[in-house]
Design a protein around this motif. Structure first.
Motif, PDB file in Angstrom:
ATOM      1  N   VAL A  26      11.346  -6.616   6.830  1.00  0.00           N
ATOM      2  CA  VAL A  26      11.725  -5.233   6.573  1.00  0.00           C
ATOM      3  C   VAL A  26      11.324  -4.885   5.147  1.00  0.00           C
ATOM      4  CG1 VAL A  26      13.629  -5.222   8.223  1.00  0.00           C
ATOM      5  CG2 VAL A  26      14.068  -5.828   5.840  1.00  0.00           C
ATOM      6  N   SER A  27      11.168  -3.591   4.887  1.00  0.00           N
ATOM      7  CA  SER A  27      10.810  -3.146   3.544  1.00  0.00           C
ATOM      8  C   SER A  27      11.662  -1.942   3.165  1.00  0.00           C
ATOM      9  CB  SER A  27       9.324  -2.792   3.462  1.00  0.00           C
ATOM     10  OG  SER A  27       8.972  -1.813   4.424  1.00  0.00           O
ATOM     11  N   LEU A  28      12.061  -1.905   1.910  1.00  0.00           N
ATOM     12  CA  LEU A  28      12.794  -0.767   1.356  1.00  0.00           C
ATOM     13  C   LEU A  28      11.789   0.143   0.688  1.00  0.00           C
ATOM     14  CD1 LEU A  28      15.539   0.586   0.678  1.00  0.00           C
ATOM     15  CD2 LEU A  28      15.484  -0.715  -1.475  1.00  0.00           C
ATOM     16  N   LEU A  29      11.656   1.362   1.210  1.00  0.00           N
ATOM     17  CA  LEU A  29      10.665   2.309   0.713  1.00  0.00           C
ATOM     18  C   LEU A  29      11.314   3.406  -0.113  1.00  0.00           C
ATOM     19  CD1 LEU A  29       9.109   0.993   3.172  1.00  0.00           C
ATOM     20  CD2 LEU A  29       7.854   3.143   3.282  1.00  0.00           C
ATOM     21  N   GLU A  86      11.544  12.085   1.401  1.00  0.00           N
ATOM     22  CA  GLU A  86      11.555  11.437   0.091  1.00  0.00           C
ATOM     23  C   GLU A  86      12.702  10.450  -0.052  1.00  0.00           C
ATOM     24  OE1 GLU A  86       8.940  11.938  -1.802  1.00  0.00           O
ATOM     25  OE2 GLU A  86       8.292  13.255  -0.167  1.00  0.00           O
ATOM     26  N   GLU A  87      13.571  10.373   0.935  1.00  0.00           N
ATOM     27  CA  GLU A  87      14.716   9.463   0.867  1.00  0.00           C
ATOM     28  C   GLU A  87      14.256   8.004   0.853  1.00  0.00           C
ATOM     29  OE1 GLU A  87      15.954  13.107   3.290  1.00  0.00           O
ATOM     30  OE2 GLU A  87      14.224  11.777   3.125  1.00  0.00           O
ATOM     31  N   ARG A  88      15.123   7.148   0.371  1.00  0.00           N
ATOM     32  CA  ARG A  88      14.880   5.710   0.453  1.00  0.00           C
ATOM     33  C   ARG A  88      15.296   5.231   1.841  1.00  0.00           C
ATOM     34  NH1 ARG A  88      18.286   3.017  -2.777  1.00  0.00           N
ATOM     35  NH2 ARG A  88      16.964   1.360  -3.646  1.00  0.00           N
ATOM     36  N   GLY A  89      14.478   4.378   2.435  1.00  0.00           N
ATOM     37  CA  GLY A  89      14.775   3.896   3.782  1.00  0.00           C
ATOM     38  C   GLY A  89      14.412   2.437   3.940  1.00  0.00           C
ATOM     39  N   LEU A  90      15.211   1.721   4.726  1.00  0.00           N
ATOM     40  CA  LEU A  90      14.930   0.329   5.054  1.00  0.00           C
ATOM     41  C   LEU A  90      14.311   0.321   6.453  1.00  0.00           C
ATOM     42  CD1 LEU A  90      15.346  -2.616   3.968  1.00  0.00           C
ATOM     43  CD2 LEU A  90      17.334  -2.712   5.483  1.00  0.00           C
ATOM     44  N   LEU A  91      13.031  -0.004   6.524  1.00  0.00           N
ATOM     45  CA  LEU A  91      12.287   0.124   7.772  1.00  0.00           C
ATOM     46  C   LEU A  91      11.729  -1.213   8.227  1.00  0.00           C
ATOM     47  CD1 LEU A  91      10.217   3.384   7.131  1.00  0.00           C
ATOM     48  CD2 LEU A  91      12.492   3.144   8.134  1.00  0.00           C
ATOM     49  N   SER A  92      11.510  -1.299   9.539  1.00  0.00           N
ATOM     50  CA  SER A  92      10.882  -2.481  10.113  1.00  0.00           C
ATOM     51  C   SER A  92       9.459  -2.621   9.591  1.00  0.00           C
ATOM     52  CB  SER A  92      10.855  -2.349  11.643  1.00  0.00           C
ATOM     53  OG  SER A  92      10.120  -1.193  12.037  1.00  0.00           O
ATOM     54  N   HIS A  93       9.175  -3.773   9.035  1.00  0.00           N
ATOM     55  CA  HIS A  93       7.839  -4.112   8.569  1.00  0.00           C
ATOM     56  C   HIS A  93       7.306  -3.023   7.632  1.00  0.00           C
ATOM     57  CE1 HIS A  93       4.536  -6.666   8.255  1.00  0.00           C
ATOM     58  NE2 HIS A  93       3.954  -6.536   9.434  1.00  0.00           N
ATOM     59  N   LEU A 143       0.810  -1.220   0.000  1.00  0.00           N
ATOM     60  CA  LEU A 143       0.000   0.000   0.000  1.00  0.00           C
ATOM     61  C   LEU A 143       0.841   1.268   0.000  1.00  0.00           C
ATOM     62  CD1 LEU A 143      -2.723  -1.162   2.557  1.00  0.00           C
ATOM     63  CD2 LEU A 143      -2.808  -1.229   0.064  1.00  0.00           C
ATOM     64  N   THR A 144       2.141   1.134   0.170  1.00  0.00           N
ATOM     65  CA  THR A 144       3.052   2.271   0.022  1.00  0.00           C
ATOM     66  C   THR A 144       4.063   1.917  -1.060  1.00  0.00           C
ATOM     67  OG1 THR A 144       4.271   1.368   1.904  1.00  0.00           O
ATOM     68  CG2 THR A 144       2.817   3.226   2.353  1.00  0.00           C
ATOM     69  N   ASP A 145       4.955   2.846  -1.354  1.00  0.00           N
ATOM     70  CA  ASP A 145       5.883   2.676  -2.475  1.00  0.00           C
ATOM     71  C   ASP A 145       7.059   1.804  -2.036  1.00  0.00           C
ATOM     72  OD1 ASP A 145       7.104   2.858  -4.885  1.00  0.00           O
ATOM     73  OD2 ASP A 145       7.523   5.012  -4.805  1.00  0.00           O
ATOM     74  N   VAL A 146       6.805   0.507  -1.940  1.00  0.00           N
ATOM     75  CA  VAL A 146       7.809  -0.446  -1.490  1.00  0.00           C
ATOM     76  C   VAL A 146       8.609  -0.934  -2.688  1.00  0.00           C
ATOM     77  CG1 VAL A 146       8.228  -2.648  -0.358  1.00  0.00           C
ATOM     78  CG2 VAL A 146       6.393  -1.165   0.465  1.00  0.00           C
ATOM     79  N   GLU A 147       9.931  -0.812  -2.578  1.00  0.00           N
ATOM     80  CA  GLU A 147      10.812  -1.276  -3.651  1.00  0.00           C
ATOM     81  C   GLU A 147      11.139  -2.755  -3.501  1.00  0.00           C
ATOM     82  OE1 GLU A 147      15.289  -0.130  -5.137  1.00  0.00           O
ATOM     83  OE2 GLU A 147      13.908   1.493  -4.588  1.00  0.00           O
ATOM     84  N   SER A 148      11.293  -3.223  -2.266  1.00  0.00           N
ATOM     85  CA  SER A 148      11.573  -4.643  -2.046  1.00  0.00           C
ATOM     86  C   SER A 148      11.287  -5.005  -0.600  1.00  0.00           C
ATOM     87  CB  SER A 148      13.032  -4.976  -2.390  1.00  0.00           C
ATOM     88  OG  SER A 148      13.923  -4.292  -1.525  1.00  0.00           O
ATOM     89  N   PHE A 149      11.048  -6.300  -0.368  1.00  0.00           N
ATOM     90  CA  PHE A 149      10.861  -6.853   0.968  1.00  0.00           C
ATOM     91  C   PHE A 149      12.015  -7.805   1.274  1.00  0.00           C
ATOM     92  CE2 PHE A 149       6.555  -5.848  -0.407  1.00  0.00           C
ATOM     93  CZ  PHE A 149       5.995  -5.261   0.712  1.00  0.00           C
ATOM     94  N   SER A 150      12.388  -7.866   2.543  1.00  0.00           N
ATOM     95  CA  SER A 150      13.374  -8.839   2.996  1.00  0.00           C
ATOM     96  C   SER A 150      12.924  -9.379   4.348  1.00  0.00           C
ATOM     97  CB  SER A 150      14.770  -8.203   3.134  1.00  0.00           C
ATOM     98  OG  SER A 150      15.222  -7.706   1.889  1.00  0.00           O
ATOM     99  N   TYR A 151      13.453 -10.564   4.688  1.00  0.00           N
ATOM    100  CA  TYR A 151      13.043 -11.223   5.929  1.00  0.00           C
ATOM    101  C   TYR A 151      14.279 -11.768   6.627  1.00  0.00           C
ATOM    102  CZ  TYR A 151       8.562 -10.821   3.628  1.00  0.00           C
ATOM    103  OH  TYR A 151       7.454 -10.306   2.988  1.00  0.00           O
ATOM    104  N   PHE A 152      14.497 -11.326   7.857  1.00  0.00           N
ATOM    105  CA  PHE A 152      15.640 -11.776   8.636  1.00  0.00           C
ATOM    106  C   PHE A 152      15.211 -12.883   9.596  1.00  0.00           C
ATOM    107  CE2 PHE A 152      16.994  -7.156   8.167  1.00  0.00           C
ATOM    108  CZ  PHE A 152      17.878  -7.435   7.129  1.00  0.00           C
ATOM    109  N   VAL A 153      16.064 -13.887   9.720  1.00  0.00           N
ATOM    110  CA  VAL A 153      15.870 -14.931  10.724  1.00  0.00           C
ATOM    111  C   VAL A 153      17.160 -15.028  11.535  1.00  0.00           C
ATOM    112  CG1 VAL A 153      15.382 -17.363  11.164  1.00  0.00           C
ATOM    113  CG2 VAL A 153      14.310 -16.210   9.204  1.00  0.00           C
ATOM    114  N   VAL A 154      17.051 -14.852  12.845  1.00  0.00           N
ATOM    115  CA  VAL A 154      18.198 -14.978  13.746  1.00  0.00           C
ATOM    116  C   VAL A 154      18.198 -16.398  14.303  1.00  0.00           C
ATOM    117  CG1 VAL A 154      19.308 -14.110  15.835  1.00  0.00           C
ATOM    118  CG2 VAL A 154      18.026 -12.537  14.356  1.00  0.00           C
ATOM    119  N   ARG A 155      19.323 -17.081  14.179  1.00  0.00           N
ATOM    120  CA  ARG A 155      19.409 -18.465  14.646  1.00  0.00           C
ATOM    121  C   ARG A 155      20.477 -18.598  15.735  1.00  0.00           C
ATOM    122  NH1 ARG A 155      16.381 -21.700  11.423  1.00  0.00           N
ATOM    123  NH2 ARG A 155      15.829 -20.848   9.372  1.00  0.00           N
TER     124      ARG A 155
END
Length: 299
Positions: free
Chosen positions: A32-35, A53-60, A9-21
């Motif tokens: 996380v999503s790159l907006l 207007e900057e690109r940002g990598l944000l939680s969810h 619903l927003t201008d998301v460029e890509s999604f990523s998913y981190f798993v800590v083991r």
């Protein structure tokens, strides 16, 4: 998350998913999503040195107002996530990275601040503790005296105006009509683009039984709507739209809240999440604020 990735619903460029083991066992996760344009609600630019207007990598995602790191129980879990975020943000060319909508004073917030993230208040979200309640009248009784009078007076006037209210699955509603009312209401606050028509309709449809719709109609005309989300213990009054040009001397907005409480109780939830903003109404009408912070760092 599947629905949002299909219909961002927003201008998301890509999604990523981190798993800590830890020794091969998953102990924490974080989407996380790159907006492109990291501040669609115009809340960050008032407390961080950015244009928005900057690109940002944000939680969810911004449409989730409850940031946390599922499974994380130790500071090193969060440190692993933030380190991975910093590396990915640099790799993707983002200007900022971090978390938005972190509950103020939460364990996550305190842990992020210990890592050097500043915490800046951006908004409040509102809740109702439903534990011990059996009927929506108990919620009304917990409002301020002015709020109680308004709830009851508003209900009588709506009944006199022939208002009808129903709760329905998204598949039984006109989602285009609903989206338009939500977008028109948000546009009053300069955020109408927060509900892009085709994406919003697709997203709500893809949620299936995780969503329901509360409609308030005057005759055949939709004058109030809440797209609500369900989870195990909480019922979210997530997206609302209101037409204030009604025929009777009432407001559809209070009706949405009393109906949301009644529905949450009927489903056995213990918390109503009342969304962000509209502070004066919510404080007066029995909702409790929870401050939300942004915790961001430049890359």
């Amino acid at each position: 998350m599947r629905a949002y990735e299909r219909f961002p619903l927003t201008d998301v460029e890509s999604f990523s998913y981190f798993v800590v083991r830890d020794q091969g066992r998953a102990v924490a996760v974080l989407p996380v999503s790159l907006l492109r344009g990291l501040d669609p609600l115009r809340q960050l630019r008032t407390c961080y040195p950015l244009s928005g207007e900057e690109r940002g990598l944000l939680s969810h995602v911004w449409h989730c107002y409850d940031a946390w790191v599922p499974g994380a129980s130790r500071p090193e879990h969060v440190a692993a996530v933030t380190g991975a975020m910093r590396e990915l943000a640099a790799e993707l060319g983002a200007a900022w990275y971090g978390f938005v909508n972190v509950p103020s004073g939460s364990w996550l917030g305190e842990t992020l601040m210990a890592e050097g993230f500043p915490a800046r208040h951006i908004e409040d979200r509102y809740q109702v503790d439903l534990r011990g309640m059996s009927h929506a009248d108990e919620f009304v009784a917990g409002a301020s005296p002015r709020g109680r009078k308004n709830y009851r007076r508003n209900g009588r006037r709506a009944a006199d105006a022939g208002v009808s209210i129903r709760v329905a699955p998204p598949s039984e509603t006109d989602l285009a009509e609903i989206t338009q009312l939500c977008a028109t209401t948000a546009d009053r606050h300069g955020t109408g683009s927060y509900y892009p028509a085709e994406l919003f309709t697709g997203f709500v449809t893809a949620l299936g039984d995780a969503a329901c719709v509360i409609e308030v109609r005057e005759g055949q005309r939709l004058v109030g709507v809440a797209v609500s989300l369900r989870e195990r213990t909480r019922f979210h009054a997530w997206a609302c739209g209101v037409d204030y040009e009604v025929g009777g001397n009432y407001s559809p907005y209070p009706l949405l809240y009393t109906t949301s409480v009644a529905q949450a109780l009927a489903e056995g939830r213990d918390t109503l999440e009342g969304g962000r903003g509209n502070h004066a109404f919510k404080l007066r009408h029995g909702l409790t604020p929870l401050a939300l912070d942004a915790c961001l760092l430049p890359v």
